[in-house]
Scaffold this motif. Sequence first.
Motif, short mmCIF file in Angstrom:
data_model
loop_
_atom_site.label_atom_id
_atom_site.label_comp_id
_atom_site.label_asym_id
_atom_site.label_seq_id
_atom_site.Cartn_x
_atom_site.Cartn_y
_atom_site.Cartn_z
N GLY A 61 0.81 -1.21 0.00
CA GLY A 61 0.00 0.00 0.00
C GLY A 61 0.84 1.26 0.00
O GLY A 61 0.46 2.28 -0.60
N SER A 62 2.00 1.21 0.65
CA SER A 62 2.89 2.38 0.71
C SER A 62 3.74 2.51 -0.55
O SER A 62 4.17 3.61 -0.89
CB SER A 62 3.80 2.28 1.94
OG SER A 62 3.03 2.27 3.12
N TYR A 63 4.00 1.40 -1.21
CA TYR A 63 4.70 1.47 -2.49
C TYR A 63 3.80 2.13 -3.53
O TYR A 63 4.25 2.96 -4.33
CB TYR A 63 5.11 0.07 -2.96
CG TYR A 63 5.98 0.06 -4.20
CD1 TYR A 63 7.36 -0.10 -4.10
CD2 TYR A 63 5.43 0.23 -5.46
CE1 TYR A 63 8.16 -0.10 -5.22
CE2 TYR A 63 6.22 0.23 -6.59
CZ TYR A 63 7.59 0.07 -6.47
OH TYR A 63 8.38 0.09 -7.60
N CYS A 64 2.52 1.75 -3.50
CA CYS A 64 1.59 2.23 -4.52
C CYS A 64 1.07 3.64 -4.23
O CYS A 64 0.74 4.38 -5.16
CB CYS A 64 0.41 1.27 -4.64
SG CYS A 64 0.87 -0.36 -5.27
N ASP A 65 0.98 4.01 -2.95
CA ASP A 65 0.41 5.30 -2.58
C ASP A 65 1.48 6.38 -2.56
O ASP A 65 1.77 6.99 -1.54
CB ASP A 65 -0.28 5.20 -1.22
CG ASP A 65 -1.07 6.46 -0.88
OD1 ASP A 65 -1.30 7.28 -1.79
OD2 ASP A 65 -1.45 6.62 0.29
N THR A 66 2.11 6.61 -3.70
CA THR A 66 3.09 7.67 -3.87
C THR A 66 2.81 8.36 -5.20
O THR A 66 1.98 7.89 -5.99
CB THR A 66 4.53 7.14 -3.87
OG1 THR A 66 4.70 6.28 -5.02
CG2 THR A 66 4.83 6.35 -2.60
N ASN A 67 3.52 9.43 -5.46
CA ASN A 67 3.32 10.15 -6.73
C ASN A 67 3.68 9.29 -7.93
O ASN A 67 3.14 9.46 -9.02
CB ASN A 67 4.15 11.43 -6.74
CG ASN A 67 3.55 12.51 -5.88
OD1 ASN A 67 2.32 12.61 -5.76
ND2 ASN A 67 4.39 13.33 -5.25
N SER A 68 4.60 8.33 -7.75
CA SER A 68 5.01 7.48 -8.88
C SER A 68 4.06 6.31 -9.10
O SER A 68 4.12 5.65 -10.12
CB SER A 68 6.43 6.95 -8.64
OG SER A 68 6.50 6.23 -7.43
N SER A 69 3.17 6.04 -8.12
CA SER A 69 2.17 4.98 -8.23
C SER A 69 2.83 3.61 -8.40
O SER A 69 4.01 3.44 -8.10
CB SER A 69 1.22 5.28 -9.39
OG SER A 69 0.11 4.42 -9.37
N CYS A 70 2.06 2.61 -8.87
CA CYS A 70 2.60 1.27 -9.05
C CYS A 70 1.81 0.54 -10.12
O CYS A 70 0.77 1.01 -10.58
CB CYS A 70 2.54 0.49 -7.74
SG CYS A 70 0.88 -0.01 -7.24
N CYS A 71 2.30 -0.61 -10.51
CA CYS A 71 1.61 -1.47 -11.47
C CYS A 71 1.59 -2.89 -10.92
O CYS A 71 2.59 -3.35 -10.36
CB CYS A 71 2.32 -1.47 -12.83
SG CYS A 71 2.34 0.13 -13.66
N TYR A 72 0.47 -3.57 -11.06
CA TYR A 72 0.37 -4.94 -10.55
C TYR A 72 1.02 -5.91 -11.53
O TYR A 72 1.01 -5.69 -12.75
CB TYR A 72 -1.09 -5.33 -10.34
CG TYR A 72 -1.81 -4.49 -9.31
CD1 TYR A 72 -1.11 -3.89 -8.26
CD2 TYR A 72 -3.18 -4.31 -9.35
CE1 TYR A 72 -1.76 -3.13 -7.30
CE2 TYR A 72 -3.85 -3.56 -8.40
CZ TYR A 72 -3.13 -2.96 -7.38
OH TYR A 72 -3.78 -2.21 -6.43
N PRO A 73 1.56 -6.99 -11.01
CA PRO A 73 2.15 -8.00 -11.89
C PRO A 73 1.08 -8.69 -12.73
O PRO A 73 -0.13 -8.56 -12.47
CB PRO A 73 2.81 -8.98 -10.92
CG PRO A 73 2.10 -8.77 -9.62
CD PRO A 73 1.70 -7.33 -9.59
N THR A 74 1.51 -9.44 -13.73
CA THR A 74 0.56 -10.11 -14.63
C THR A 74 -0.27 -11.16 -13.90
O THR A 74 -1.33 -11.55 -14.39
CB THR A 74 1.33 -10.78 -15.77
OG1 THR A 74 2.36 -11.63 -15.22
CG2 THR A 74 1.99 -9.75 -16.67
N THR A 75 0.20 -11.60 -12.74
CA THR A 75 -0.56 -12.58 -11.96
C THR A 75 -1.69 -11.94 -11.16
O THR A 75 -2.47 -12.64 -10.52
CB THR A 75 0.38 -13.33 -11.00
OG1 THR A 75 1.14 -12.37 -10.25
CG2 THR A 75 1.33 -14.24 -11.76
N GLY A 76 -1.78 -10.60 -11.18
CA GLY A 76 -2.85 -9.92 -10.48
C GLY A 76 -2.37 -9.13 -9.28
O GLY A 76 -1.18 -9.10 -8.96
N LYS A 77 -3.30 -8.52 -8.58
CA LYS A 77 -2.97 -7.71 -7.41
C LYS A 77 -2.38 -8.59 -6.32
O LYS A 77 -2.93 -9.64 -5.98
CB LYS A 77 -4.23 -7.02 -6.88
CG LYS A 77 -3.98 -6.11 -5.68
CD LYS A 77 -5.27 -5.44 -5.21
CE LYS A 77 -5.01 -4.55 -4.00
NZ LYS A 77 -6.25 -3.87 -3.53
#
Length: 229
Positions: free
Chosen positions: A40-56
Amino acid sequence: MKMQSNNHFLLIKLLTLHYLLVLSASQDFDFFYLVQQWPGSYCDTNSSCCYPTTGKPKAEFGIHGLWPNWNNGSYPSDCDSSNPFDASEISDLMSQMESEWPTLSCPSNDGLKFWGHEWNKHGTCSESVLDQHEYFSTTLNLKTEINLLGALEDAGIHPNGSEYSLTSIRDAIKVASGYTPYIECNKDSSGNSQLYQIYLCVDSLGSCFIECPFVPGERCGASTKFPSF
């Protein structure tokens, strides 16, 4: 007679060099950091995130890496370019890797780039102790020994966007593990401090947790947010 003396001197030099090389190999590093990150902290930044092909990924702490370090706070890196990451070496670990060591960087993929980076930068510096398969399997096994999210939730610390004191977070993990963790925070998209990574120290054989010989300077305030995921 002079020839024998020279040969004897050369032999002593070679034996001394061999001893120094063996000694150097045994002193490649002093301990490991086992680093786990909250997605949640990796994704909740200005750079955001992307989930792997296996899903969230699961809403739990995921492995970032197992990093060799020296007691003075410095660390080796990129130690052996002749032994690059080879996915075939960990084919039997792939499902565990996808679950426990997911990638969140953009553009996301199957994790091979992330794992390759961790092996090439950090894992190659532990070759005196762990080969490539052992590096990843050891890290996976260490993660199962301490349930970080469970330890925090048992102490009433939940990933719901609330703020918690850094002391309470540290104490909860120490109660569960027996060892004092290092806590790293980052900034959310609004600039607020949030719980990001937890470091626990492991002995130089990768066999057991230890009290950290060195911890970096704090990057958190007295309290920090624990975001949802």
